[in-house]
Design an enzyme around this catalytic site. Structure first.
Site, short mmCIF file in Angstrom:
data_model
loop_
_atom_site.label_atom_id
_atom_site.label_comp_id
_atom_site.label_asym_id
_atom_site.label_seq_id
_atom_site.Cartn_x
_atom_site.Cartn_y
_atom_site.Cartn_z
N ASP A 2 0.83 -1.20 0.00
CA ASP A 2 0.00 0.00 0.00
C ASP A 2 0.87 1.26 0.00
O ASP A 2 1.84 1.36 0.76
CB ASP A 2 -0.87 -0.04 1.27
N GLU B 231 1.33 -0.53 -5.07
CA GLU B 231 0.40 0.56 -5.39
C GLU B 231 1.26 1.76 -5.77
O GLU B 231 1.65 2.57 -4.94
CB GLU B 231 -0.50 0.91 -4.21
C1 GLC Z 1 -4.22 3.23 -0.50
C2 GLC Z 1 -5.48 2.42 -0.47
C3 GLC Z 1 -6.60 3.30 -0.02
C4 GLC Z 1 -6.28 3.78 1.37
C5 GLC Z 1 -4.91 4.46 1.43
C6 GLC Z 1 -4.43 4.62 2.84
O1 GLC Z 1 -4.29 4.26 -1.41
O2 GLC Z 1 -5.71 1.83 -1.72
O3 GLC Z 1 -7.84 2.63 -0.05
O4 GLC Z 1 -7.26 4.67 1.80
O5 GLC Z 1 -3.93 3.71 0.77
O6 GLC Z 1 -3.99 3.41 3.37
#
Ligand code: GLC
Ligand code: CA
Length: 564
Positions: free
Chosen positions: A230, A290
């Protein structure tokens, strides 16, 4: 004798502790491709997939009960968004314990059972790893805030204000307001890139790094085949806490636009990714990132030198092309093709409006959903699907502020409605709540669930679901789709997206009509060495081929096989 016995014990230990741990070891194929390069990934939002105990919230037993559905669909690995104990402020992305399961989703026994059932159905489990921040309810943070000298004080980022009542600098939380929160008990501010209930960990502290690396090891030992990491670009901040440059205008939360120069994308991120990768390699596991990159050079960096960081940094560029534009798509694919790693394609996830709505024109949405499936599932690389995409699930956005669950939708209303719309329950059948739960689910299903659901679409040969199934089945057996090179064709065509995937004398031609008018075109594949063969239709929807000529209705698609 002693030596033999100890060797025997070592063997026992290997067999019974680490062997089940090592994620199904598989050797590379003839092209050197690893399991994750041949696999199709599928993202599951656990609150919304299947509810086994009818409390309105999905759970692990629910996911386990759908393993044969996933396998028959053509899914090889599921990425489950965070299901760890959490106060659910950010619906799991606020983790209160990294090595357990939230009781609302089940427990570790359910988890082990899910892994075992997944194995039986050839579905691997990918967990979501949230390294940047914990929940403010995590024991580490509770200790950290207890006093300036607490053992975990330096596990988070604490600073004095600039002046009384003033945060240390101008950094803004992506979810709104200052990124600093004053804790009156110790009269210092802590830093949070996301919600205030998600304090950032201090990755400059070696104890934090150690425990986080160990956490991934712990899950690999439980049979996890990898992690989706993440928000990786947010791991490090400028220790000097320089103010971020201010840009013109305000964002949806009404905050000034800033360039996140001093709190994202630090080179130290890459050092940590290399360390996480070394641990992953012990278990033949995959790291998905991500990675919100704005160009291919940034994306490239995430693969690392000689591929020593993320195997699968997600390419979100498609999620930013919100129209059916062959020239734009060709540019994006060419960019990823030029990177030094394996492409990863994504068209939807739990943070962005569903692809059904983003590409749909309101009239031909099903045809367009099929077109998009036929597109990104036949490119060279690994696709990551989002649950429900295969049945043409649409966004179901809240219409009243009081119904909004995602906090940013309440603070940002009405400009920002939050992410509830793309997180609604999976639509299994036409019964109330779309067969997801007997109780009213945590988010409502749209009325389109009457027609767009697994049961109804399974019976309809022309459904979005059956198109996805056919494409995924072909992708798993056709060597050109699994291994073949990508060659764009008819590159100046504004209406058709056409390309060839070729491998050892065999090829697949994909032709997609992204326009509202019928199209007819011919393909001369002699430069690619396929000049003599007629097109043999493998999959089509609103399209046909005769010889080397292809005719397509608006949004029609054709996937044809050719050989030398
Ligand atoms: C990432 C996740 C999202 C979350 C954020 C904070 O972007 O995909 O859903 O709110 O991280 O952890
Ligand atoms: Ca439940």
């Amino acid at each position: 004798m002693f030596m033999r016995l100890s060797a025997f014990f070592v063997l026992l230990v290997i067999l019974f502790s680490s062997a089940p741990a090592v994620a199904q070891v598989q050797s590379a194929d003839a092209e050197g491709h690893q399991w994750w390069q041949r696999a199709v990934f599928y993202e599951i939002y656990p609150r919304s997939f299947a509810d086994s105990n009818n409390d309105g919230i999905g759970d692990l037993i629910g996911i386990t009960s759908k393993m044969s559905y996933l396998h028959e669909l053509g899914v090889d690995a599921i990425w489950i968004t965070p299901c760890y104990p959490s106060p659910q402020v950010d619906f799991g992305y606020d983790v209160a314990d990294y090595e357990n399961i939230d009781p609302m989703y089940g427990n570790l026994t359910d988890f082990d059972h899910m892994v075992a059932e997944g194995k039986k159905h050839h579905v691997r489990i990918i967990m979501d790893f949230v390294p940047n921040h914990t929940s403010d309810q995590h024991a580490w943070f509770q200790d950290s805030k207890s006093s300036r000298t607490a053992p975990h004080r330096d596990w988070y980022i604490w600073r004095d204000g600039k002046a009384p009542g003033q945060p240390p600098n101008n950094w803004i939380s992506i979810f709104g307001g200052s990124a600093w929160k004053l804790d009156p008990a110790t009269d210092q501010y802590y830093y949070h890139f996301f919600y205030a209930q998600q304090p950032d960990l201090n990755w400059r502290n070696p104890a934090v790094e150690r425990v986080m690396l160990d956490t991934t090891r712990w899950w690999y030992r439980r049979g996890v085949s990898g992690f989706r990491l993440d928000a990786v670009d947010t791991l490090f901040e400028d220790p000097g806490l320089n103010d971020n440059p201010v840009l013109p205008g305000t964002n949806k939360q009404g905050d000034p636009n800033l360039q996140n120069k001093y709190n994202t994308n630090f080179p130290e991120v890459h050092t940590e990714l290399q360390k996480l990768r070394r641990v992953a390699d012990e278990s033949n596991a995959v790291l998905i990132g991500e990675t919100w990159t704005s160009n291919v050079a940034e994306l490239d960096r995430y693969y690392g030198q000689g591929g020593n960081e993320l195997q699968m940094p997600m390419d979100f560029m498609f999620t930013m092309v919100n129209k059916l534009s062959p020239p734009d798509f060709r540019r994006q694919v060419a960019a990823v093709e030029s990177a030094h790693g394996w492409p990863v394609f994504v068209i939807s996830n739990h943070d962005i409006v569903r692809s059904y709505n983003r590409y749909g024109d309101g009239k031909n949405n099903d045809a367009i959903a099929k077109l998009m499936g036929a597109f990104y599932l036949t490119l060279r690389g690994t696709p990551i699907m989002y649950y429900g995409e295969e049945i043409g699930m649409e966004n179901n956005d809240p219409t009243r502020k009081e119904d909004v669950k995602d906090p940013i939708g309440r603070t940002g209303w009405p400009q920002e409605k939050g992410r509830d719309g793309e997180r609604t329950p999976m639509q299994w059948n036409a019964s109330p709540n779309a067969g997801f739960s007997k109780k009213a689910p945590w988010l409502p299903v749209p009325t389109s669930s009457q027609t767009h659901n697994v049961a109804s679409e399974s019976k309809d040969p022309n459904s979005v679901l059956n198109l996805y199934k056919r494409v995924l089945a072909l992708r798993h057996t056709n060597q050109a789709l699994l291994e073949g090179a990508y060659t764009p064709l008819h590159e100046d065509d504004a209406n058709l997206m056409s390309y060839l995937r070729s491998y050892k004398g065999k090829a697949v031609l994909v032709v997609l009509n992204m326009s509202t008018s019928p199209q007819k075109t011919t393909f001369d594949l002699s430069p690619q060495g396929f000049g003599r063969s007629a097109l043999k239709t493998a999959i089509s929807s609103g399209a046909s081929a005769t010889g080397n000529e292809v005719t397509l209705e608006p949004f029609g698609l054709l996937i044809a096989e050719v050989s030398q």
